[in-house]
Design a protein around this motif. Structure first.
Motif, PDB file in Angstrom:
ATOM      1  N   HIS A 128      35.540  41.129  41.625  1.00 57.83           N
ATOM      2  CA  HIS A 128      34.207  41.084  41.012  1.00 57.83           C
ATOM      3  C   HIS A 128      34.294  40.647  39.551  1.00 57.83           C
ATOM      4  O   HIS A 128      33.557  39.753  39.105  1.00 57.83           O
ATOM      5  CB  HIS A 128      33.577  42.469  41.116  1.00 57.83           C
ATOM      6  CG  HIS A 128      32.156  42.543  40.661  1.00 57.83           C
ATOM      7  ND1 HIS A 128      31.129  42.976  41.467  1.00 57.83           N
ATOM      8  CD2 HIS A 128      31.558  42.236  39.467  1.00 57.83           C
ATOM      9  CE1 HIS A 128      29.980  42.937  40.795  1.00 57.83           C
ATOM     10  NE2 HIS A 128      30.230  42.486  39.579  1.00 57.83           N
ATOM     11  N   ARG A 130      41.153  46.548  43.794  1.00 57.29           N
ATOM     12  CA  ARG A 130      41.338  45.125  44.100  1.00 57.29           C
ATOM     13  C   ARG A 130      39.990  44.435  44.224  1.00 57.29           C
ATOM     14  O   ARG A 130      39.802  43.309  43.762  1.00 57.29           O
ATOM     15  CB  ARG A 130      42.152  44.987  45.398  1.00 57.29           C
ATOM     16  CG  ARG A 130      42.319  43.590  45.938  1.00 57.29           C
ATOM     17  CD  ARG A 130      43.035  42.640  44.989  1.00 57.29           C
ATOM     18  NE  ARG A 130      44.354  43.071  44.620  1.00 57.29           N
ATOM     19  CZ  ARG A 130      45.111  42.461  43.708  1.00 57.29           C
ATOM     20  NH1 ARG A 130      44.654  41.377  43.075  1.00 57.29           N
ATOM     21  NH2 ARG A 130      46.305  42.920  43.389  1.00 57.29           N
ATOM     22  N   GLN A 131      39.026  45.093  44.827  1.00 60.33           N
ATOM     23  CA  GLN A 131      37.678  44.540  44.938  1.00 60.33           C
ATOM     24  C   GLN A 131      37.004  44.449  43.571  1.00 60.33           C
ATOM     25  O   GLN A 131      36.290  43.481  43.279  1.00 60.33           O
ATOM     26  CB  GLN A 131      36.856  45.385  45.900  1.00 60.33           C
ATOM     27  CG  GLN A 131      37.416  45.401  47.318  1.00 60.33           C
ATOM     28  CD  GLN A 131      36.735  46.405  48.216  1.00 60.33           C
ATOM     29  OE1 GLN A 131      36.104  47.350  47.754  1.00 60.33           O
ATOM     30  NE2 GLN A 131      36.851  46.213  49.527  1.00 60.33           N
ATOM     31  N   GLU A 190      36.307  39.374  53.145  1.00 60.13           N
ATOM     32  CA  GLU A 190      35.635  40.459  52.432  1.00 60.13           C
ATOM     33  C   GLU A 190      35.851  40.347  50.928  1.00 60.13           C
ATOM     34  O   GLU A 190      34.919  40.544  50.137  1.00 60.13           O
ATOM     35  CB  GLU A 190      36.157  41.816  52.921  1.00 60.13           C
ATOM     36  CG  GLU A 190      35.542  43.003  52.198  1.00 60.13           C
ATOM     37  CD  GLU A 190      36.149  44.326  52.613  1.00 60.13           C
ATOM     38  OE1 GLU A 190      35.783  45.357  52.018  1.00 60.13           O
ATOM     39  OE2 GLU A 190      37.004  44.335  53.527  1.00 60.13           O
ATOM     40  N   LEU A 191      37.084  40.022  50.517  1.00 60.97           N
ATOM     41  CA  LEU A 191      37.374  39.943  49.090  1.00 60.97           C
ATOM     42  C   LEU A 191      36.546  38.855  48.421  1.00 60.97           C
ATOM     43  O   LEU A 191      36.091  39.015  47.276  1.00 60.97           O
ATOM     44  CB  LEU A 191      38.871  39.672  48.892  1.00 60.97           C
ATOM     45  CG  LEU A 191      39.440  39.940  47.496  1.00 60.97           C
ATOM     46  CD1 LEU A 191      39.277  41.401  47.117  1.00 60.97           C
ATOM     47  CD2 LEU A 191      40.909  39.525  47.438  1.00 60.97           C
ATOM     48  N   HIS A 209      33.171  39.923  47.053  1.00 55.17           N
ATOM     49  CA  HIS A 209      33.182  40.599  45.750  1.00 55.17           C
ATOM     50  C   HIS A 209      33.278  39.584  44.609  1.00 55.17           C
ATOM     51  O   HIS A 209      32.682  39.784  43.541  1.00 55.17           O
ATOM     52  CB  HIS A 209      34.333  41.599  45.693  1.00 55.17           C
ATOM     53  CG  HIS A 209      34.140  42.759  46.633  1.00 55.17           C
ATOM     54  ND1 HIS A 209      33.446  43.894  46.277  1.00 55.17           N
ATOM     55  CD2 HIS A 209      34.525  42.938  47.921  1.00 55.17           C
ATOM     56  CE1 HIS A 209      33.424  44.738  47.308  1.00 55.17           C
ATOM     57  NE2 HIS A 209      34.064  44.174  48.313  1.00 55.17           N
TER      58      HIS A 209
END
Length: 582
Positions: A236, A231-232, A63-64, A67
């Motif tokens: 980005h 964190r996301q 998931e990370l 971003h």
């Protein structure tokens, strides 16, 4: 920056030619749905991902990475994600340190051999941060680190518990009879209750802080919790920034300077960082070509107060550290006291380290303490030398008992880890609290891989008497989540014929951290005679396990004071690769 001033893209060697080769490279990539315009003038950004379900610290990286990709697309780059060996600390046997160099080779060759202009290094678990930085440094391309972030505070019996640290504490309490096995097991479910790395100032958090203090990550990267939306956002913004770095030609060698490493050494002292940082920073420096010596830790780190009050040295956890202001607040406090050796060191966002932190807020002085009220007055990693460690050994003052840092005791010797396990809890073991526990053959070659077994648990019969710490000496490493008056990384190791192999039960050993001294009270001739007796046996033992990767490791690994890298990997080899014609 004008188009004329932009550096030529490496990826143009693959995608920028109107010939048979360019046709094939572009065509094969187009089977992923990429339109033609993505191959014309856009920086290709690699996302080096250490995601693995066998590396729980990094299991949220799928998931990370999305971003990071959004940030790269937004800034005009083309993201390409690729996996590399994920050496997770919690599951990998015999130790993740055995495969740190293997992972770095994977990273290096993946970057050099592919059409990559810049790379985002997605790291988290202990060895993934140095491995990725080592590999990227060997290529010297634009690169920055995105850490996975620490997990949320553990919870047990209504109190916060630190991942890793609570295991050592409760295990000793079980052995001493102060708690039951049922109570020990009850803490298991509450220790690791979210995605992320250990929430103490263990090796994972230490290396994230080292990356930020080296300038190879954006500010605040080290401490934002893994499950915090910020964190996301960090991921980005890092995707945005790597595209600019490529366009600016900002390669790692412009950031990983001698000054950057000196800043990191001072920072490690201020945060009470892991002793593992000594080995990893040396290895990273060796790849980029920066001279870094054991004595630099004494010259730069000593007399630096530890002001971050985190477990295992202190009270709090990484959540509180971030809420208190994180690493920028620590760096600002150091800078204002003229304790940052090189505030003008360049970082990956194009600003100096001091420009990044000069206005950083600090919200909680219980967590990030004033310099005149430190957790430990002198928290710099202590380097000791002597006839027992000619090339040096290390000790972490913030995790040690002050009274034991000057000590003379009788050696209680364990020839290897199996010997230790078999005898440590024997009620007939001849040992007192004043003795010095010595563990041999757990170094880079001797284990192999230099496992985190240096913080030997104390004898059960002494724990039952209320003894909480003893001097312990080994050629092994210690988990960053652990604590105690533990001398580690003795170099040369016993498995390489170092004097540690000569220690016998009953020998007297003197430790004087202030003087930087570790001395075996045996004359030189007797040490040489003992070593002559042990070396043939040790050589035979090592030769019995020389196949495969382990054989490569044993034959080429350097000693702890040299960073435990392979001898053939030192130095920066750059990103040039022979052009292949189909």
């Amino acid at each position: 920056m004008s188009q004329d001033n932009k550096p030529r893209l490496r990826s143009a060697e693959w995608f920028g030619t109107a010939d048979k080769n360019g046709f094939m490279y572009r065509s094969w990539m187009k089977n992923q749905g990429l339109p033609d315009h993505e191959f014309h003038g856009k920086p290709v950004i690699g996302i080096c991902n250490t995601y693995s379900e066998l590396t729980p610290c990094n299991a949220h990286f799928r998931e990370l990475a999305e971003h990071v990709k959004r940030g790269i697309w937004e800034a005009g780059g083309l993201p390409v994600e690729f996996p590399v060996f994920s050496n997770g600390e919690s599951n990998l046997r015999p130790t993740a340190m055995l495969t740190r160099n293997l992972a770095s080779m994977d990273v290096e060759e993946a970057i050099r051999g592919n059409p990559i202009d810049g790379v985002v290094l997605m790291a988290g678990c202990d060895k993934t941060t140095p491995a990725l930085l080592m590999g990227a440094a060997s290529c010297d391309v634009p690169a920055l680190v995105v850490s996975g972030g620490p997990m949320l505070n553990g919870k047990h019996k209504g109190k916060d518990i630190g991942s890793g640290t609570i295991v050592w504490q409760l295990s000793e309490e079980v052995k001493s009879g102060r708690i039951s096995m049922d109570e020990f097991m009850a803490a298991e479910a509450g220790m690791s209750r979210s995605a992320g790395t250990c929430n103490t100032m263990g090796t994972a958090s230490t290396m994230a802080c080292m990356a930020e203090s080296l300038g190879v990550s954006l500010p605040h990267n080290a401490a934002i919790p893994a499950v915090d939306a910020r964190r996301q956002v960090m991921a980005h913004l890092s995707g945005n920034r790597i595209v600019d770095m490529v366009n600016e030609g900002l390669c790692l060698s412009k950031v990983l300077t001698r000054g950057a490493f000196e800043n990191a050494i001072r920072t490690n002292a201020a945060i009470g960082g892991s002793t593992n940082a000594v080995i990893h920073l040396k290895a990273i420096a060796g790849r980029i070509g920066v001279p870094l010596e054991m004595d630099d830790w004494t010259r730069i780190g000593r007399d630096t107060p530890t002001i971050v009050d985190l477990q295992p040295s202190g009270r709090f956890l990484m959540e509180e550290f971030y809420y208190a202001g994180g690493l920028p607040a620590v760096l600002r406090r150091l800078g204002e006291a003229s304790l940052l050796p090189h505030p003008d060191a360049l970082t990956v966002n194009g600003r100096t380290l001091w420009e990044n932190v000069c206005d950083a807020p600090l919200y909680n002085e219980d967590v990030i303490r004033p310099l005149d009220n430190p957790l430990v007055a002198d928290g710099g990693i202590c380097i000791v030398r002597g006839n027992l460690a000619p090339n040096g050994a290390v000790l972490k003052p913030s995790a040690a008992t002050a009274e034991l840092m000057t000590h003379r005791g009788r050696a209680v010797v364990f020839e290897n880890l199996e010997d230790y396990k078999a005898r440590i809890n024997d009620p007939d073991l001849d040992v007192t609290a004043e003795d010095v526990l010595v563990l041999k053959h757990c170094g880079p070659r001797g284990y192999p891989g230099m496992a985190e077994v240096g913080n030997m648990g104390l004898p059960a019969k002494l724990l039952a008497e209320g003894v909480k710490d003893m001097v312990r000496i080994s050629d092994a490493r210690m988990s960053g989540t652990a604590y105690g008056t533990v001398v580690l990384h003795v170099s040369p190791e016993a498995g390489a014929g170092g004097p540690l192999a000569a220690v016998r039960n009953g020998d007297w050993i003197e430790l004087d951290c202030k003087a930087g001294r570790l001395h075996l009270e045996v004359n030189d001739d007797d040490i040489a005679s003992r070593l002559a007796d042990t070396q043939p046996r040790e050589a035979s033992r090592l030769l019995a396990s020389t196949g495969g990767y382990r054989g490569l490791y044993i034959n080429h690994v350097l000693q702890a004071d040299e960073g435990c890298d392979f001898d053939f990997l030192r130095g920066c080899r750059g990103s040039d690769v022979p052009r292949h014609s189909h």
